[in-house]
Design an enzyme around this catalytic site. Structure first.
Site, PDB file in Angstrom:
ATOM      1  N   SER A 150      71.441  49.018 -98.870  1.00  0.00           N
ATOM      2  CA  SER A 150      70.509  49.819 -98.070  1.00  0.00           C
ATOM      3  C   SER A 150      69.842  50.899 -98.902  1.00  0.00           C
ATOM      4  O   SER A 150      68.674  51.226 -98.688  1.00  0.00           O
ATOM      5  CB  SER A 150      71.249  50.496 -96.916  1.00  0.00           C
ATOM      6  OG  SER A 150      71.198  49.706 -95.774  1.00  0.00           O
ATOM      7  N   PHE A 224      77.986  43.436 -80.345  1.00  0.00           N
ATOM      8  CA  PHE A 224      76.663  43.014 -79.855  1.00  0.00           C
ATOM      9  C   PHE A 224      76.715  41.657 -79.158  1.00  0.00           C
ATOM     10  O   PHE A 224      75.730  41.214 -78.593  1.00  0.00           O
ATOM     11  CB  PHE A 224      75.592  43.073 -80.945  1.00  0.00           C
ATOM     12  CG  PHE A 224      75.950  42.546 -82.321  1.00  0.00           C
ATOM     13  CD1 PHE A 224      76.552  41.309 -82.503  1.00  0.00           C
ATOM     14  CD2 PHE A 224      75.634  43.311 -83.447  1.00  0.00           C
ATOM     15  CE1 PHE A 224      76.841  40.825 -83.774  1.00  0.00           C
ATOM     16  CE2 PHE A 224      75.939  42.832 -84.729  1.00  0.00           C
ATOM     17  CZ  PHE A 224      76.542  41.583 -84.902  1.00  0.00           C
ATOM     18  N   HIS A 242      70.886  37.129 -90.226  1.00  0.00           N
ATOM     19  CA  HIS A 242      71.242  36.119 -91.244  1.00  0.00           C
ATOM     20  C   HIS A 242      72.761  35.888 -91.334  1.00  0.00           C
ATOM     21  O   HIS A 242      73.203  34.954 -91.987  1.00  0.00           O
ATOM     22  CB  HIS A 242      70.633  36.463 -92.617  1.00  0.00           C
ATOM     23  CG  HIS A 242      71.247  37.626 -93.329  1.00  0.00           C
ATOM     24  ND1 HIS A 242      70.876  37.980 -94.611  1.00  0.00           N
ATOM     25  CD2 HIS A 242      72.198  38.517 -92.972  1.00  0.00           C
ATOM     26  CE1 HIS A 242      71.585  39.030 -94.996  1.00  0.00           C
ATOM     27  NE2 HIS A 242      72.379  39.374 -94.025  1.00  0.00           N
TER      28      HIS A 242
HETATM   29  C1  LIG Z   1      75.473  42.557 -93.274  1.00  0.00           C
HETATM   30  S1  LIG Z   1      76.058  44.025 -92.528  1.00  0.00           S
HETATM   31  C2  LIG Z   1      74.553  44.934 -92.341  1.00  0.00           C
HETATM   32  C3  LIG Z   1      74.791  46.396 -92.165  1.00  0.00           C
HETATM   33  C4  LIG Z   1      73.517  47.255 -92.100  1.00  0.00           C
HETATM   34  N1  LIG Z   1      72.671  46.906 -90.966  1.00  0.00           N
HETATM   35  C5  LIG Z   1      72.763  47.159 -93.410  1.00  0.00           C
HETATM   36  O1  LIG Z   1      71.698  46.547 -93.450  1.00  0.00           O
HETATM   37  O2  LIG Z   1      73.250  47.707 -94.415  1.00  0.00           O
HETATM   38  C6  LIG Z   1      76.446  43.465 -90.906  1.00  0.00           C
HETATM   39  C7  LIG Z   1      76.901  44.565 -89.955  1.00  0.00           C
HETATM   40  O3  LIG Z   1      77.139  43.983 -88.662  1.00  0.00           O
HETATM   41  C8  LIG Z   1      78.312  44.579 -88.132  1.00  0.00           C
HETATM   42  N2  LIG Z   1      78.890  43.686 -87.111  1.00  0.00           N
HETATM   43  C9  LIG Z   1      79.527  42.489 -87.307  1.00  0.00           C
HETATM   44  N3  LIG Z   1      79.913  41.971 -86.127  1.00  0.00           N
HETATM   45  C10 LIG Z   1      79.509  42.840 -85.170  1.00  0.00           C
HETATM   46  C11 LIG Z   1      79.594  42.844 -83.734  1.00  0.00           C
HETATM   47  N4  LIG Z   1      80.173  41.838 -83.080  1.00  0.00           N
HETATM   48  N5  LIG Z   1      79.044  43.892 -83.054  1.00  0.00           N
HETATM   49  C12 LIG Z   1      78.448  44.916 -83.726  1.00  0.00           C
HETATM   50  N6  LIG Z   1      78.319  44.964 -85.092  1.00  0.00           N
HETATM   51  C13 LIG Z   1      78.848  43.940 -85.789  1.00  0.00           C
HETATM   52  C14 LIG Z   1      79.205  44.744 -89.343  1.00  0.00           C
HETATM   53  O4  LIG Z   1      80.259  45.653 -89.109  1.00  0.00           O
HETATM   54  C15 LIG Z   1      78.194  45.223 -90.386  1.00  0.00           C
HETATM   55  O5  LIG Z   1      78.043  46.618 -90.362  1.00  0.00           O
END
Ligand SMILES: C[S@@+](CC[C@H](N)C(=O)[O-])C[C@H]1O[C@@H](n2cnc3c(N)ncnc32)[C@H](O)[C@@H]1O
Length: 342
Positions: A150, A224, A242
């Site tokens: 990020s 989510f 993704h």
């Molecule tokens: C690839 S990371 C991206 C994080 C951030 N948006 C970024 O771009 O740096 C995926 C994010 O989705 C969150 N995540 C995974 N499963 C989730 C769920 N069921 N509900 C909410 N968040 C979730 C993870 O904890 C992580 O922070």
């Protein structure tokens, strides 16, 4: 019998990344895991100082330092070793890739390609985000790597995407909150919410406080796949879709659609695989393709083309209304979607 000595089939510069990419990665990852990147962050360090701080075998460490300079991880001048600019960003990313559960996953890529299952799940017995519940150490390393990613993306996002038209921005899967800290920092009238799992937000309060936006930003914990916080007029999904297959993406988008006001927007920040490819930068296209394979290894998701994103939005009652190319690595875009009137 021919007396000719076989020669290498390609120039060394072409051959090395393909044949020894794993070694280049491990040289960088070991410089990071030995604490050398941290040690040189405050200023140059000599080999003797690094031998002392790491406690490593002196001759072997000197060999690693020599290779790290040749690999472009460190540079050496009269004052000692320093990190190259690129190394400062890949430290957390290579810590993640070198972590045993992730390295084990890449080992079984073939099984993943044969079966279509996530390599991480095959190698570790649980999908990535479920695994985090029992492995807080890997969760912390993963979220640090996402923050480092990020750090490269958010300055361009804040500069090139217009957030000023929104009142309340919810960053869905916002992790440590780095993006929202930058967005709220740039626009004083905006409010926001970082929404993520419990392990995702362990460090978020500190990030928001350090950016001076904690009085305008909430933190919400949940999944989510169940629901997302109400009240936003913009719902951001940065590097989220993704991670998931089409069915799972439609579930996430559908939960946002349920609470999205008629004038609201879903904004997806993501790499987009090119459909033609004639005018694409080969390095950027390779980065997007590697990211796609990384999604196969780590998750149930994949990178997608614009046509595929349009279809996903449509299945969730949303319509793609704008695409903004962003000057970030790997063919990166902001994709805006609005609710289709029901
Ligand atoms: C690839 S990371 C991206 C994080 C951030 N948006 C970024 O771009 O740096 C995926 C994010 O989705 C969150 N995540 C995974 N499963 C989730 C769920 N069921 N509900 C909410 N968040 C979730 C993870 O904890 C992580 O922070």
């Amino acid at each position: 019998m021919s007396s000719q000595i076989p020669t290498q089939p390609a120039a060394t510069a072409d051959y090395l990344p393909l044949a020894f990419g794993f070694a280049l990665h491990q040289i960088g990852a070991t410089v990071s895991s030995l604490g050398i990147l941290d040690a040189v962050a405050d200023g140059p360090r000599t080999a003797e100082q690094l031998i002392e701080t790491t406690g490593a075998h002196p001759r072997s460490l000197r060999r690693l330092l020599y290779a790290a300079v040749k690999a472009g991880v460190l540079f050496l001048d009269a004052d000692g070793y320093r990190a190259t600019p690129v190394a400062a960003h890949f430290g957390p990313l290579s810590d993640m890739h070198a972590a045993p559960p992730v390295w084990r996953a890449w080992e079984v890529l073939e099984q993943s390609v044969r079966t279509g299952r996530s390599a991480f799940d095959i190698a570790n017995g649980a999908p990535l985000f479920d695994h985090f519940r029992n492995d807080p150490k890997l969760a912390a390393v993963f979220h640090a790597a996402m923050t480092a990613g990020s750090d490269v993306q958010y300055p361009a996002i804040v500069k090139h995407f217009d957030f000023a038209r929104f009142r309340n921005v919810v960053d869905v899967g916002g992790g440590r909150g780095t993006l929202l800290a930058a967005v709220l920092g740039a626009g004083s009238g905006l409010r926001g919410t970082v929404f993520d799992t419990a392990n995702g937000v362990v460090e978020t309060a500190g990030v928001l406080a350090e950016a001076g936006v904690d009085d305008r930003c909430d933190i919400a914990v949940g999944s989510f796949f169940e629901s997302v916080p109400e009240g936003g007029d913009a719902y951001l999904l940065k590097n989220i879709l993704h991670d998931w297959n089409d069915e799972e993406c439609v579930q996430i988008l559908g939960n946002i659609r349920k609470v999205l006001p008629e004038d609201g927007r879903v904004v997806v920040f993501t790499s987009v695989l090119s459909e033609g490819g004639d005018d694409e930068d080969p390095a950027e296209a390779l980065g997007a393709a590697i990211s796609d394979i990384e999604m196969l290894v780590m998750t149930t998701g994949r990178e997608r083309t614009l046509t595929e994103y349009r279809r996903l939005f449509d299945s969730a009652g949303l319509e793609l209304t704008a695409t903004t190319p962003l000057p970030c690595p790997y063919l990166y875009y902001a994709l805006e979607a609005a609710p289709i009137a029901s």
